[in-house]
Design an enzyme around this catalytic site. Structure first.
Site, PDB file in Angstrom:
ATOM      1  N   LYS A 130       0.603  -1.160   0.201  1.00 36.60           N
ATOM      2  CA  LYS A 130      -0.085  -0.187  -0.030  1.00 36.60           C
ATOM      3  C   LYS A 130       0.289   1.477  -0.018  1.00 36.60           C
ATOM      4  O   LYS A 130       0.544   1.931  -0.701  1.00 36.60           O
ATOM      5  CB  LYS A 130      -0.721   0.531   1.147  1.00 36.60           C
ATOM      6  CG  LYS A 130      -2.300  -0.796   1.332  1.00 36.60           C
ATOM      7  CD  LYS A 130      -2.977  -1.332   2.250  1.00 36.60           C
ATOM      8  CE  LYS A 130      -3.995  -2.087   2.177  1.00 36.60           C
ATOM      9  NZ  LYS A 130      -5.925  -2.020   2.859  1.00 36.60           N
ATOM     10  N   LYS A 136     -13.221  -5.530  -2.883  1.00 34.88           N
ATOM     11  CA  LYS A 136     -13.939  -3.864  -2.591  1.00 34.88           C
ATOM     12  C   LYS A 136     -13.090  -2.369  -2.630  1.00 34.88           C
ATOM     13  O   LYS A 136     -14.094  -1.944  -3.228  1.00 34.88           O
ATOM     14  CB  LYS A 136     -14.890  -4.010  -1.130  1.00 34.88           C
ATOM     15  CG  LYS A 136     -14.135  -3.938   0.278  1.00 34.88           C
ATOM     16  CD  LYS A 136     -14.995  -3.739   1.373  1.00 34.88           C
ATOM     17  CE  LYS A 136     -14.125  -3.486   2.456  1.00 34.88           C
ATOM     18  NZ  LYS A 136     -13.326  -4.559   2.461  1.00 34.88           N
ATOM     19  N   LYS A 192      -7.176 -10.803  -6.259  1.00 31.60           N
ATOM     20  CA  LYS A 192      -8.184 -10.874  -5.271  1.00 31.60           C
ATOM     21  C   LYS A 192      -9.183  -9.806  -5.657  1.00 31.60           C
ATOM     22  O   LYS A 192      -9.072  -9.231  -6.210  1.00 31.60           O
ATOM     23  CB  LYS A 192      -8.376 -10.580  -4.196  1.00 31.60           C
ATOM     24  CG  LYS A 192      -8.809 -11.665  -2.576  1.00 31.60           C
ATOM     25  CD  LYS A 192      -8.474 -11.138  -1.464  1.00 31.60           C
ATOM     26  CE  LYS A 192      -9.244 -10.991  -0.228  1.00 31.60           C
ATOM     27  NZ  LYS A 192      -9.040 -10.442   0.922  1.00 31.60           N
TER      28      LYS A 192
END
Length: 333
Positions: free
Chosen positions: A114, A202, A199
């Protein structure tokens, strides 16, 4: 005999997906809340570790709580609450920061990934992104949690939680239960329909590859029918060589309670597999969406559940967190 205590949470950083439901939420509703003393939390403080819109975080937090209820969580069986409504999470997080090391934090894979993405965009990396695994540890340890149902991507954080609990207990006296990660048995990782190597998250931007729990049936069908498959014509379950087909077979198997390898021998074409998978997902989501609509029409009920859940969670967490404050050397208030 003491009941097993389970804690898990969902972060309101995006709309909840089919991956969230098959990988976690369904097991929480069908298994965990019945077999254990279960706590489920909308971990809104974790959503602040990156640039965010405050109004959107509030909206997604409410939506997540409503969808958890729609998926079958029963406030008579489990404790459902919002993280920021229980001060003990932040109180304990600072104590655990005083036990964790800088090196441990910088070794976290999610932080590396990240932080690299944030730097590529030209943004600055927030300190909270580095330390949020400690807050996650506080979420878990505050409740004397025994088991943490998590996917593969969070296992490293549960290992850190275990290390911090052991270290605190050794230095300051036994205070915390040392928890363990319990990965879901079925469909732990639902992959992106347009990129089967990633993956179905969301927080992603690639909407066509993600089935959201509130997608209309026609949208669900369109996304599944356009799912990336692989070269070749035969339908076989081979996650390494045929990840796109394998993903569809795993989704279908998870919806129907079947076996992806067995289902692979049933189909003669990708089109038929996509069509059946799309219909299975539509039927799976139909009752969840219907219940969500009912709950949205009664916001006072949802707010009442969250208020009651927070009160119960505070009662459970406060004695242990107070004990940790005393153990580490702080004067009682």
């Amino acid at each position: 005999m003491e009941r097993t205590r389970v804690f898990s949470g969902v972060k309101p950083t995006g709309h909840l997906t089919l991956g969230n439901y098959l990988g976690a939420m369904r097991q929480w509703a069908e298994v965990d809340q019945h077999r254990s003393e279960a706590l489920f939390c909308v971990v809104d403080l974790h959503a602040l570790t990156v640039d965010h819109d405050p109004a959107r975080v509030r909206r997604l937090s409410r939506q997540a709580a409503t969808l958890l209820l729609a998926a079958g969580l029963d406030p008579e069986l489990c404790t459902l609450f919002v993280q920021s409504h229980v001060d003990e999470h932040a109180r304990l997080s600072y104590l655990l920061e005083c036990v964790a090391t800088d090196g441990e934090m910088r070794r976290m894979i999610q932080y590396k990934e990240k932080a690299a993405r944030e730097q590529q965009r030209g943004g600055s990396v927030r300190l909270s992104l580095l330390t949020y695994p400690v807050l996650m540890a506080a979420d878990i340890l505050a409740y004397g949690t025994h088991e943490v149902p998590v996917g593969d991507d969070q296992t490293q954080h549960v290992e850190l939680t275990r290390d911090l609990a052991v270290r605190f207990n050794q230095r300051y006296g036994h205070t915390f239960v040392v928890p363990k990660a319990t990965p879901p048995k079925v469909a732990a990782r639902v992959m992106n329909l347009q990129d089967p190597s990633s993956k179905m998250g969301k927080s992603d931007d690639s909407g066509p590859g993600i089935v959201y729990l509130l997608d209309e049936p026609e949208v669900v069908r369109r996304k599944l029918m356009r799912a990336v498959t692989d070269s070749g014509q035969d339908v076989v379950y081979d996650p390494q060589e045929r990840p796109g087909v394998a993903n569809l077979l795993e989704i279908l198997a998870a919806c129907q309670g079947g076996n992806p390898e067995t289902l692979g021998g049933v189909y003669e074409s990708y089109g038929a597999l996509k069509k059946d998978t799309a219909e299975a997902v539509v039927e799976l989501l139909r009752p969840v969406q219907a219940r969500h609509r009912e709950l949205c029409a009664d916001p006072a009920y949802v707010e009442g559940v969250l208020r009651g859940g927070a009160e119960k969670a505070r009662e459970m967490a406060r004695p242990r967190v107070d004990a940790a404050y005393r153990a580490i050397g702080l004067l009682p208030a």
